[in-house]
Scaffold this motif. Structure first.
Motif, PDB file in Angstrom:
ATOM      1  N   LEU A  50       0.762  -1.192   0.029  1.00  0.00           N
ATOM      2  CA  LEU A  50      -0.079  -0.041  -0.131  1.00  0.00           C
ATOM      3  C   LEU A  50       1.100   1.386   0.185  1.00  0.00           C
ATOM      4  CD1 LEU A  50      -2.546  -1.117   2.405  1.00  0.00           C
ATOM      5  CD2 LEU A  50      -2.581  -1.374   0.136  1.00  0.00           C
ATOM      6  N   ALA A  51       0.404   2.314  -0.369  1.00  0.00           N
ATOM      7  CA  ALA A  51       1.098   3.515  -0.500  1.00  0.00           C
ATOM      8  C   ALA A  51       0.285   4.822  -0.543  1.00  0.00           C
ATOM      9  CB  ALA A  51       2.047   3.527  -1.838  1.00  0.00           C
ATOM     10  N   ILE A  52       0.805   5.933   0.038  1.00  0.00           N
ATOM     11  CA  ILE A  52      -0.039   7.157  -0.165  1.00  0.00           C
ATOM     12  C   ILE A  52       0.855   7.997  -1.273  1.00  0.00           C
ATOM     13  CG2 ILE A  52      -1.187   7.229   1.764  1.00  0.00           C
ATOM     14  CD1 ILE A  52       0.954   9.022   2.928  1.00  0.00           C
ATOM     15  N   LYS A  53       0.274   8.987  -1.533  1.00  0.00           N
ATOM     16  CA  LYS A  53       0.942   9.827  -2.598  1.00  0.00           C
ATOM     17  C   LYS A  53       1.841  10.865  -1.734  1.00  0.00           C
ATOM     18  CE  LYS A  53      -1.437  10.830  -6.193  1.00  0.00           C
ATOM     19  NZ  LYS A  53      -2.527  11.724  -6.932  1.00  0.00           N
ATOM     20  N   GLY A  54       3.043  11.250  -2.404  1.00  0.00           N
ATOM     21  CA  GLY A  54       3.804  12.304  -2.012  1.00  0.00           C
ATOM     22  C   GLY A  54       3.794  13.257  -3.249  1.00  0.00           C
ATOM     23  N   ASN A  55       4.389  14.353  -2.674  1.00  0.00           N
ATOM     24  CA  ASN A  55       4.673  15.406  -3.754  1.00  0.00           C
ATOM     25  C   ASN A  55       5.472  15.047  -5.084  1.00  0.00           C
ATOM     26  OD1 ASN A  55       6.694  15.664  -1.722  1.00  0.00           O
ATOM     27  ND2 ASN A  55       7.479  17.366  -2.974  1.00  0.00           N
TER      28      ASN A  55
END
Length: 271
Positions: free
Chosen positions: A95-100
């Motif tokens: 799983l991952a979340i978005k970074g800039n």
């Protein structure tokens, strides 16, 4: 005296305008996800990887069996193998979340499809497949772990606002918060404390947002490599500059302990 009064009044007007502009302008709804785990399930949140595939693989290999892996954004850019990191995460089902930097990679890939001369320093994105780009683009901005009373976000959260009121850009870029001057003045006059803040990505403007975060959920984040590991009652900052110093950090949420992997002349060290 008149000059100073004018300066102060102008500053207050600017702060009020900025405050209400932020809150009255409609913003795009942020994408927020939830992961409900079993009571005994461990979750490991990994700090900013930035294309350092070997560290990523070594760290995950050292984690306890059956650990759910969550990447705290900025999977790509700066390091030697951003494409490999994206494809490995997809292949492993992490799983991952978005970074800039993930958001920037999507944007530059789209631009380079139209104009191959666009931003040569981002030419590496040409090696991403369309499926890789869709995966990056669809990453959520936050992941709530209700069983563990925690939220994973790339940069931070603005105190006093629910998730659906958070500024999506700030979730990717903030490091500090600023108390508008008008509310500082009101607090001084009334003896109360308001929770109105503006966000800043600059470390020299305002104060670290974690100083104003009092829970109840623990926020686990990355993005702020300059401040290295940040550990407080209700926050864990995991970006320790893997692409600069070679060390990558993973945090076991249930056990409340960290794993660090770093290459040395004698080989890989995990502690």
């Amino acid at each position: 005296m008149l000059v100073w009064t004018s300066v102060i009044l102008h500053s207050i007007v600017v702060e009020v305008q900025a405050y209400f502009a932020i809150r009255l302008q409609p913003s795009q709804p942020a994408l927020h996800a939830r992961l409900v785990t079993a009571p005994e399930q461990e979750v490991a949140v990994v700090g900013d990887i930035h294309g350092c595939l070997r560290q990523y693989q070594r760290l995950v290999a050292a984690l306890p069996a059956n650990t759910v892996v969550v990447l705290a954004g900025d999977l790509v850019n700066k390091g030697p193998d951003s494409v490999g990191v994206v494809q490995h995460a997809r292949c492993q089902g992490h799983l991952a979340i978005k970074g800039n930097h993930d958001a920037a990679a999507v944007r530059h890939w789209q631009q380079r499809q139209k104009n191959p001369a666009h931003r040569p320093d981002w030419a590496w994105v040409d090696e991403l497949t369309a499926a890789d780009v869709r995966w990056l683009d669809q990453l959520p901005l936050t992941l709530t772990l209700p069983t563990l009373n925690a939220i994973v976000v790339h940069a931070g959260l603005q105190p006093g606002l629910p998730l659906d009121r958070q500024d999506p850009i700030a979730l990717l870029t903030m490091r500090n918060v600023v108390r508008p001057l008008v509310f500082q003045a009101l607090d001084a006059l009334t003896g109360s404390s308001t929770a109105h803040y503006r966000t800043s990505e600059h470390v020299h403007v305002g104060e670290p947002w974690v100083r104003t975060w009092y829970g109840p959920q623990t926020v686990i984040f990355g993005h702020d490599a300059r401040r290295r590991l940040q550990w407080g009652v209700h926050y864990r900052g995991l970006d320790i500059g893997c692409c600069y110093h070679g060390a990558l950090l993973g945090y076991l949420v249930r056990a409340q302990t960290c794993y660090r992997v770093k290459p040395t002349p004698e080989g890989w060290v995990v502690n």
